[in-house]
Design a protein around this motif. Sequence first.
Motif, mmCIF file in Angstrom:
data_model
loop_
_atom_site.group_PDB
_atom_site.id
_atom_site.type_symbol
_atom_site.label_atom_id
_atom_site.label_comp_id
_atom_site.label_asym_id
_atom_site.label_seq_id
_atom_site.Cartn_x
_atom_site.Cartn_y
_atom_site.Cartn_z
ATOM 1 N N ALA A 64 -4.191 -135.907 -37.370
ATOM 2 C CA ALA A 64 -5.002 -135.006 -38.292
ATOM 3 C C ALA A 64 -6.285 -135.823 -38.487
ATOM 4 N N MET A 65 -6.293 -137.066 -38.699
ATOM 5 C CA MET A 65 -7.641 -137.643 -39.151
ATOM 6 C C MET A 65 -8.805 -137.560 -38.235
ATOM 7 N N HIS A 66 -7.991 -137.577 -36.843
ATOM 8 C CA HIS A 66 -8.939 -137.279 -35.770
ATOM 9 C C HIS A 66 -9.477 -136.098 -35.601
ATOM 10 N N HIS A 67 -8.634 -135.097 -35.900
ATOM 11 C CA HIS A 67 -9.156 -133.772 -35.780
ATOM 12 C C HIS A 67 -10.107 -133.162 -37.151
ATOM 13 N N MET A 68 -9.663 -134.003 -38.114
ATOM 14 C CA MET A 68 -10.767 -133.742 -39.378
ATOM 15 C C MET A 68 -12.090 -134.323 -38.785
ATOM 16 N N PHE A 69 -12.011 -135.549 -38.116
ATOM 17 C CA PHE A 69 -13.296 -135.780 -37.615
ATOM 18 C C PHE A 69 -14.207 -134.855 -36.816
ATOM 19 N N ASP A 70 -13.174 -134.150 -35.809
ATOM 20 C CA ASP A 70 -13.728 -133.098 -35.060
ATOM 21 C C ASP A 70 -14.332 -131.901 -35.880
ATOM 22 N N ILE A 71 -13.655 -131.643 -36.874
ATOM 23 C CA ILE A 71 -13.960 -130.566 -37.616
ATOM 24 C C ILE A 71 -15.249 -130.777 -38.309
ATOM 25 N N VAL A 148 -18.131 -120.220 -37.525
ATOM 26 C CA VAL A 148 -17.141 -121.162 -37.800
ATOM 27 C C VAL A 148 -15.995 -120.903 -36.667
ATOM 28 N N ASP A 149 -15.637 -121.761 -36.002
ATOM 29 C CA ASP A 149 -14.453 -121.599 -34.972
ATOM 30 C C ASP A 149 -13.170 -121.353 -35.734
ATOM 31 N N PRO A 150 -12.700 -119.860 -35.628
ATOM 32 C CA PRO A 150 -11.576 -119.381 -36.471
ATOM 33 C C PRO A 150 -10.451 -120.427 -36.326
ATOM 34 N N VAL A 151 -10.176 -121.181 -35.184
ATOM 35 C CA VAL A 151 -9.050 -122.222 -35.114
ATOM 36 C C VAL A 151 -9.369 -123.181 -36.104
ATOM 37 N N ILE A 152 -10.561 -123.714 -36.298
ATOM 38 C CA ILE A 152 -10.695 -124.593 -37.357
ATOM 39 C C ILE A 152 -9.758 -124.136 -38.522
ATOM 40 N N LEU A 153 -10.262 -122.799 -39.174
ATOM 41 C CA LEU A 153 -9.683 -122.431 -40.306
ATOM 42 C C LEU A 153 -8.070 -122.375 -40.125
ATOM 43 N N ARG A 154 -7.334 -122.227 -39.186
ATOM 44 C CA ARG A 154 -6.127 -121.848 -39.031
ATOM 45 C C ARG A 154 -5.582 -123.697 -39.100
ATOM 46 N N TYR A 155 -6.301 -124.684 -38.583
ATOM 47 C CA TYR A 155 -5.874 -125.809 -38.651
ATOM 48 C C TYR A 155 -5.942 -126.341 -39.879
ATOM 49 N N VAL A 156 -6.932 -125.981 -40.648
ATOM 50 C CA VAL A 156 -7.017 -126.467 -41.816
ATOM 51 C C VAL A 156 -5.999 -125.913 -43.002
ATOM 52 N N ASN A 157 -5.820 -124.357 -42.778
ATOM 53 C CA ASN A 157 -4.679 -123.789 -43.539
ATOM 54 C C ASN A 157 -3.138 -124.510 -43.186
#
Length: 185
Positions: A64-71, A148-157
């Motif tokens: 998740a930390m890696h993904h949050m850097f990507d986001i 904004v990439d909608p997949v980012i919103l799904r991931y954060v949710n």
Amino acid sequence: MAKSNVYTRTGDAGTTSLVGGTRVSKHSTRLEAYGTVDEANSWLGLIDASEALPKAAHDTLRRAMHHMFDIGSALATEPESAWQPAPFPQSAVDALEADIDALDAALPRHNQFILPAGHPDAARANIARTVVRRAERHILALAENAPVDPVILRYVNRLSDYLFILSRAINIFNNCPEIFWQKSC
């Protein structure tokens, strides 16, 4: 190679540079979005430092930390930039959902609201959950005016859902009773 300075002085007047070079106010919607993602990521790091977590949670939090850097990188990139991040992978959402399901399967069922309390690291996971929710709101605000990439919103949710389940798991696995809300009015 010379070591770079931590400070650049370019932000002293209240602006910062996006990926692409445009300078924007440090209180812009875009900065609020990726700044709150950064704040949430710091909370993930604090939770990951705990020895009270179920073992698999460390792997989930590190991913998740890696993904949050990507986001954060995606949110910091202006649409006109020559460099664009890769689309955020749906597989990251799928993996997080699998982690939620696996962790939730080990927890007792309930039908009550749970107070964000108990073990100190359960409380920290709940703080992280609320910061992730705030990041989600800022990202949604940004999405009203910029792509904004909608997949980012799904991931954060899903990440906020994971943190809720993780807070429960920390309490249960450390023999701290869950404290259920008792409506007082």
